[in-house]
Scaffold this motif. Structure first.
Motif, PDB file in Angstrom:
ATOM      1  N   ASP A 300       0.868  -1.176   0.000  1.00  0.00           N
ATOM      2  CA  ASP A 300       0.000   0.000   0.000  1.00  0.00           C
ATOM      3  C   ASP A 300       0.911   1.234   0.000  1.00  0.00           C
ATOM      4  O   ASP A 300       1.242   1.788   1.052  1.00  0.00           O
ATOM      5  CB  ASP A 300      -0.905  -0.020   1.236  1.00  0.00           C
ATOM      6  CG  ASP A 300      -1.824   1.193   1.310  1.00  0.00           C
ATOM      7  OD1 ASP A 300      -1.846   1.989   0.350  1.00  0.00           O
ATOM      8  OD2 ASP A 300      -2.514   1.356   2.344  1.00  0.00           O
ATOM      9  N   TRP A 301       1.308   1.661  -1.197  1.00  0.00           N
ATOM     10  CA  TRP A 301       2.274   2.745  -1.297  1.00  0.00           C
ATOM     11  C   TRP A 301       1.728   4.059  -0.759  1.00  0.00           C
ATOM     12  O   TRP A 301       2.456   4.830  -0.122  1.00  0.00           O
ATOM     13  CB  TRP A 301       2.720   2.915  -2.754  1.00  0.00           C
ATOM     14  CG  TRP A 301       3.554   1.768  -3.245  1.00  0.00           C
ATOM     15  CD1 TRP A 301       3.187   0.789  -4.119  1.00  0.00           C
ATOM     16  CD2 TRP A 301       4.907   1.471  -2.873  1.00  0.00           C
ATOM     17  NE1 TRP A 301       4.219  -0.093  -4.312  1.00  0.00           N
ATOM     18  CE2 TRP A 301       5.288   0.300  -3.563  1.00  0.00           C
ATOM     19  CE3 TRP A 301       5.827   2.092  -2.027  1.00  0.00           C
ATOM     20  CZ2 TRP A 301       6.543  -0.263  -3.438  1.00  0.00           C
ATOM     21  CZ3 TRP A 301       7.089   1.517  -1.903  1.00  0.00           C
ATOM     22  CH2 TRP A 301       7.438   0.364  -2.599  1.00  0.00           C
ATOM     23  N   ASP A 302       0.453   4.332  -1.002  1.00  0.00           N
ATOM     24  CA  ASP A 302      -0.138   5.575  -0.490  1.00  0.00           C
ATOM     25  C   ASP A 302      -0.151   5.580   1.038  1.00  0.00           C
ATOM     26  O   ASP A 302       0.210   6.577   1.677  1.00  0.00           O
ATOM     27  CB  ASP A 302      -1.562   5.742  -1.026  1.00  0.00           C
ATOM     28  CG  ASP A 302      -1.588   6.004  -2.525  1.00  0.00           C
ATOM     29  OD1 ASP A 302      -0.570   6.493  -3.051  1.00  0.00           O
ATOM     30  OD2 ASP A 302      -2.612   5.709  -3.164  1.00  0.00           O
ATOM     31  N   GLY A 303      -0.573   4.454   1.630  1.00  0.00           N
ATOM     32  CA  GLY A 303      -0.574   4.365   3.084  1.00  0.00           C
ATOM     33  C   GLY A 303       0.822   4.430   3.666  1.00  0.00           C
ATOM     34  O   GLY A 303       1.044   5.030   4.730  1.00  0.00           O
ATOM     35  N   LEU A 304       1.787   3.815   2.968  1.00  0.00           N
ATOM     36  CA  LEU A 304       3.176   3.834   3.425  1.00  0.00           C
ATOM     37  C   LEU A 304       3.730   5.258   3.416  1.00  0.00           C
ATOM     38  O   LEU A 304       4.338   5.715   4.392  1.00  0.00           O
ATOM     39  CB  LEU A 304       4.003   2.922   2.516  1.00  0.00           C
ATOM     40  CG  LEU A 304       5.501   2.807   2.791  1.00  0.00           C
ATOM     41  CD1 LEU A 304       5.757   2.296   4.192  1.00  0.00           C
ATOM     42  CD2 LEU A 304       6.150   1.892   1.756  1.00  0.00           C
ATOM     43  N   GLU A 305       3.508   5.977   2.307  1.00  0.00           N
ATOM     44  CA  GLU A 305       3.995   7.357   2.228  1.00  0.00           C
ATOM     45  C   GLU A 305       3.317   8.246   3.269  1.00  0.00           C
ATOM     46  O   GLU A 305       3.965   9.085   3.900  1.00  0.00           O
ATOM     47  CB  GLU A 305       3.751   7.913   0.823  1.00  0.00           C
ATOM     48  CG  GLU A 305       4.227   9.345   0.650  1.00  0.00           C
ATOM     49  CD  GLU A 305       3.981   9.870  -0.745  1.00  0.00           C
ATOM     50  OE1 GLU A 305       3.776  11.098  -0.884  1.00  0.00           O
ATOM     51  OE2 GLU A 305       3.987   9.060  -1.702  1.00  0.00           O
ATOM     52  N   GLU A 306       2.025   8.038   3.461  1.00  0.00           N
ATOM     53  CA  GLU A 306       1.298   8.858   4.440  1.00  0.00           C
ATOM     54  C   GLU A 306       1.839   8.633   5.851  1.00  0.00           C
ATOM     55  O   GLU A 306       2.027   9.587   6.616  1.00  0.00           O
ATOM     56  CB  GLU A 306      -0.189   8.520   4.375  1.00  0.00           C
ATOM     57  CG  GLU A 306      -1.057   9.336   5.318  1.00  0.00           C
ATOM     58  CD  GLU A 306      -2.516   8.970   5.211  1.00  0.00           C
ATOM     59  OE1 GLU A 306      -3.300   9.415   6.078  1.00  0.00           O
ATOM     60  OE2 GLU A 306      -2.896   8.229   4.283  1.00  0.00           O
ATOM     61  N   ARG A 307       2.106   7.370   6.210  1.00  0.00           N
ATOM     62  CA  ARG A 307       2.600   7.080   7.555  1.00  0.00           C
ATOM     63  C   ARG A 307       3.992   7.661   7.770  1.00  0.00           C
ATOM     64  O   ARG A 307       4.261   8.302   8.802  1.00  0.00           O
ATOM     65  CB  ARG A 307       2.631   5.576   7.805  1.00  0.00           C
ATOM     66  CG  ARG A 307       3.151   5.222   9.197  1.00  0.00           C
ATOM     67  CD  ARG A 307       3.153   3.731   9.463  1.00  0.00           C
ATOM     68  NE  ARG A 307       1.830   3.151   9.372  1.00  0.00           N
ATOM     69  CZ  ARG A 307       1.549   1.888   9.678  1.00  0.00           C
ATOM     70  NH1 ARG A 307       2.514   1.087  10.097  1.00  0.00           N
ATOM     71  NH2 ARG A 307       0.327   1.418   9.561  1.00  0.00           N
ATOM     72  N   VAL A 308       4.888   7.457   6.810  1.00  0.00           N
ATOM     73  CA  VAL A 308       6.263   7.917   6.986  1.00  0.00           C
ATOM     74  C   VAL A 308       6.327   9.444   6.977  1.00  0.00           C
ATOM     75  O   VAL A 308       7.037  10.057   7.790  1.00  0.00           O
ATOM     76  CB  VAL A 308       7.166   7.320   5.896  1.00  0.00           C
ATOM     77  CG1 VAL A 308       8.573   7.868   6.018  1.00  0.00           C
ATOM     78  CG2 VAL A 308       7.190   5.792   5.997  1.00  0.00           C
ATOM     79  N   SER A 309       5.581  10.083   6.072  1.00  0.00           N
ATOM     80  CA  SER A 309       5.588  11.549   6.018  1.00  0.00           C
ATOM     81  C   SER A 309       5.035  12.138   7.308  1.00  0.00           C
ATOM     82  O   SER A 309       5.574  13.122   7.840  1.00  0.00           O
ATOM     83  CB  SER A 309       4.776  12.031   4.812  1.00  0.00           C
ATOM     84  OG  SER A 309       5.344  11.587   3.594  1.00  0.00           O
ATOM     85  N   ALA A 310       3.958  11.543   7.822  1.00  0.00           N
ATOM     86  CA  ALA A 310       3.386  12.030   9.078  1.00  0.00           C
ATOM     87  C   ALA A 310       4.382  11.892  10.221  1.00  0.00           C
ATOM     88  O   ALA A 310       4.507  12.782  11.079  1.00  0.00           O
ATOM     89  CB  ALA A 310       2.102  11.268   9.392  1.00  0.00           C
ATOM     90  N   ALA A 311       5.122  10.780  10.240  1.00  0.00           N
ATOM     91  CA  ALA A 311       6.115  10.577  11.300  1.00  0.00           C
ATOM     92  C   ALA A 311       7.218  11.623  11.222  1.00  0.00           C
ATOM     93  O   ALA A 311       7.651  12.173  12.242  1.00  0.00           O
ATOM     94  CB  ALA A 311       6.698   9.175  11.199  1.00  0.00           C
ATOM     95  N   LEU A 312       7.681  11.946   9.999  1.00  0.00           N
ATOM     96  CA  LEU A 312       8.741  12.938   9.848  1.00  0.00           C
ATOM     97  C   LEU A 312       8.259  14.342  10.203  1.00  0.00           C
ATOM     98  O   LEU A 312       9.047  15.193  10.620  1.00  0.00           O
ATOM     99  CB  LEU A 312       9.276  12.913   8.418  1.00  0.00           C
ATOM    100  CG  LEU A 312      10.078  11.656   8.021  1.00  0.00           C
ATOM    101  CD1 LEU A 312      10.388  11.661   6.544  1.00  0.00           C
ATOM    102  CD2 LEU A 312      11.368  11.574   8.828  1.00  0.00           C
ATOM    103  N   ARG A 313       6.957  14.577  10.023  1.00  0.00           N
ATOM    104  CA  ARG A 313       6.407  15.888  10.383  1.00  0.00           C
ATOM    105  C   ARG A 313       6.173  16.034  11.879  1.00  0.00           C
ATOM    106  O   ARG A 313       5.793  17.101  12.352  1.00  0.00           O
ATOM    107  CB  ARG A 313       5.094  16.129   9.640  1.00  0.00           C
ATOM    108  CG  ARG A 313       5.248  16.363   8.147  1.00  0.00           C
ATOM    109  CD  ARG A 313       3.950  16.897   7.554  1.00  0.00           C
ATOM    110  NE  ARG A 313       2.847  15.976   7.750  1.00  0.00           N
ATOM    111  CZ  ARG A 313       2.466  15.052   6.870  1.00  0.00           C
ATOM    112  NH1 ARG A 313       3.130  14.931   5.725  1.00  0.00           N
ATOM    113  NH2 ARG A 313       1.448  14.258   7.113  1.00  0.00           N
ATOM    114  N   GLY A 314       6.349  14.937  12.634  1.00  0.00           N
ATOM    115  CA  GLY A 314       6.161  14.992  14.073  1.00  0.00           C
ATOM    116  C   GLY A 314       4.825  14.499  14.549  1.00  0.00           C
ATOM    117  O   GLY A 314       4.520  14.585  15.744  1.00  0.00           O
TER     118      GLY A 314
END
Length: 583
Positions: A300-314
């Motif tokens: 699930d590339w969209d879910g993967l990108e969303e999770r990692v980006s959210a983590a990097l944003r804090g």
């Protein structure tokens, strides 16, 4: 041929330019230059980028087992991570010290070149791959922005002194001859000389050495790099210097090898002010879509990108934890995210109710299939029956046999199958629950079947696996399928044979034992020696209907097993984290 395709791509990118031919690249002969001219003529009726893309895809599919490329969705994810870490500041130079065919640099061009011109620099030890990368990038952004070198990055350090804003890298893994002895005193080993078995940590330190002060790097690594004892001291040094910002555990299937969940390491230039801080650990191994009917799970590339980006944003999405560096330093310095992320089961009451509904549906399906078979009984004494071999049926033109075989060069594809793709069945992948799909383009299949180079099934054909360990026989109901080696297609005369009845007779194990060669450990089954009962067509059809019910029962039981296993696992996880109760 790779150099021919590369030269065609370079000329298609700049038809009027006279491009220098590097000394390290073998010269093309007259016949190969003729092929380049043919590609140029094709570029007159199609776009140059499209011609090169088709040629490159064909070449890569031919060498699919020798050349491993980074999937485009993963390359895009790596650029997004680098952009988030740098807080979307301008990017002037992107480097890849193990560029291969340039997939990561191409993703960087998509991510940043629209904002302002970006210098793309790459290096690969294989001059053919480097030349292909240069052509691919020249078609995308132009020659002026591209600089590709053919060299041994670790031994020669061709990018020494280069300060890149972003570095994206998928380095070779598990190498032993990477220059351990001759590089013992190399200045790049800021965190310690990598052991011979830790070539990946040599690449990590090389990347850190050519990173600009405000730059960011994303490196794809095997999961063992995060925990192997031999690399503990270097991992600790990276942590103390503030060079390692995050480790992301990817789901299996994100990149070759597809059965392993790889890691992304996010690096920054060593900075004492960031030392002894915190490290972001993201466990995204569960970012996969629901399994399909064949058991395949897709990332699930969209879910993967969303999770990692959210983590990097804090933010605080599931599967994410920020760990103080001091808590990671110890005897192991294990950076595997799954060992630090607190257990959490993100399942709602509605999802749990849906799981129970699927279980109930599967249970009803098994019960109904079982009730249809329950009246069947064994007849004693058994009735006297005569048998006939498949070879005799073939001689009587009641059945036609055709063996699966090798595939035409460049026709076999790997990856998510498009709508126009035809699935390919190979004995080596029977029973695989995960991983990439194998398929061929419909035009290639039609041409191969017309020229009798391929064996393609139709609805109602019987497929027989002729290797003894995987022996099986079934009626194909999802045609067409292209058959590989050690698979046989049996096409019956429906007026004389019922395919379901014949498949029921052929698939039993004692039939395979009698028809097996037993010549070696890898014995084969001679399909022509398999035997079936000789019965009138009406009785065959009655037995064939019973076999259909048996197949339905098997599928229902397998479905119930999968659903009940998943449900049990979910309830066990809820129990383990204290999130379970009774209504």
């Amino acid at each position: 041929m790779g150099l021919v395709i590369a030269e065609a791509g370079l000329r298609l990118a700049s038809p009027a330019a006279s491009l220098p031919w590097p000394e390290y690249v073998p010269q093309l002969n007259a016949g190969e230059h003729h092929l380049v001219d043919e590609a140029m003529r094709a570029g007159l009726t199609h776009t140059g980028g499209e011609v090169f893309r088709v040629l490159l895809e064909r070449w890569l599919s031919t060498h699919v087992r020798q050349i491993s490329t980074t999937p485009a969705p993963l390359a895009d994810l790596m650029t997004v991570l680098a952009d988030e870490v740098r807080e979307r500041r301008p990017v002037r130079r992107v480097a890849d010290p193990a560029c291969g065919t340039g997939t990561l640099l191409l993703a960087a061009a998509r991510q940043w070149s629209a904002r302002e011109p970006v210098r793309l620099t790459g290096c690969d030890i294989d001059p053919v791959l480097g030349r292909l990368a240069a052509a691919r990038l020249a078609l995308a952004v132009g020659h002026e922005q591209v600089e590709i070198t053919a060299a041994d990055t670790l031994r020669d350090a061709p990018d020494a002194g280069v300060q890149a804003d972003v570095i994206l890298c998928n380095p070779p893994a598990n190498e032993r001859d990477w220059g351990h002895a001759e590089l013992a005193t190399d200045r790049r080993w800021l965190f310690g000389q990598p052991p011979r078995t830790e070539s990946e940590l040599a690449w990590v330190q090389h990347v850190a050495s050519v990173l600009a002060e405000d730059g960011a790097a994303v490196v794809l690594l095997p999961p063992a790099v995060a925990s192997r004892r031999a690399g503990r001291r270097i991992r600790a040094g990276l942590l103390r210097a503030g060079a390692l910002q995050a480790v992301v555990a990817l789901p299996p299937g994100a990149a070759p090898p597809y059965g392993v969940g790889l890691h992304l390491w996010v690096l920054r230039a060593a900075n004492a002010s960031r030392g002894q801080g915190r490290v972001l650990l993201v466990d995204a191994a569960d970012c996969r879509h629901t399994p399909t009917e064949g058991g395949t799970q897709v990332v699930d590339w969209d879910g993967l990108e969303e999770r990692v980006s959210a983590a990097l944003r804090g933010d605080d999405p599931p599967g994410v934890v920020t760990v103080p560096v001091v808590d990671l330093l110890g005897e192991e310095t294990d950076l595997t995210p799954a060992r630090h992320v607190p257990p959490a089961v993100a399942i709602s009451g509605v999802e749990l109710s849906r799981s129970w509904a699927r279980f109930d549906h599967a249970l009803v399906a098994v019960r109904d299939a079982g009730q249809a078979l329950r009246p069947l009984a064994s007849v004693h004494p058994p009735q006297a029956r005569t048998v006939v071999s498949v070879g005799e049926l073939e001689a009587a033109d009641a059945v036609a046999l055709m063996s699966g075989g090798p595939f035409p060069d460049g026709a076999l594809r790997r990856g998510p199958r498009p709508d126009h793709g035809v699935p390919v069945l190979m004995t080596a992948h029977l029973g695989e629950g995960q991983g990439e799909q194998w398929w061929m383009a419909a035009d290639d299949v039609e041409r191969g079947e017309r020229e009798r180079e391929l064996t393609v099934t139709s609805f109602g054909d019987i497929v027989v696996v002729t290797t003894f360990t995987e022996f099986d026989a079934w009626v194909e109901s999802s045609a067409p399928v292209v058959l590989g080696p050690h698979l046989q297609r049996l096409r019956v005369d429906p007026e004389r044979l019922d395919p379901w009845f014949l498949a029921a007779c052929l698939r039993v194990r004692f039939n395979a034992r009698q028809a097996g060669t037993h010549a070696s450990v890898s014995s084969r089954v001679d399909v022509r020696r398999l035997r079936a009962l000789r019965l009138p067509i009406d009785e065959q059809r009655r037995y064939g209907a019973i076999h259909r019910q048996l197949v339905e029962f098997e599928r229902a039981a397998a479905g119930l097993s999968a659903i009940s296993g998943a449900l049990s696992g979910t309830l066990s996880e809820l129990l383990a984290v204290g999130q379970i109760g009774t209504e």
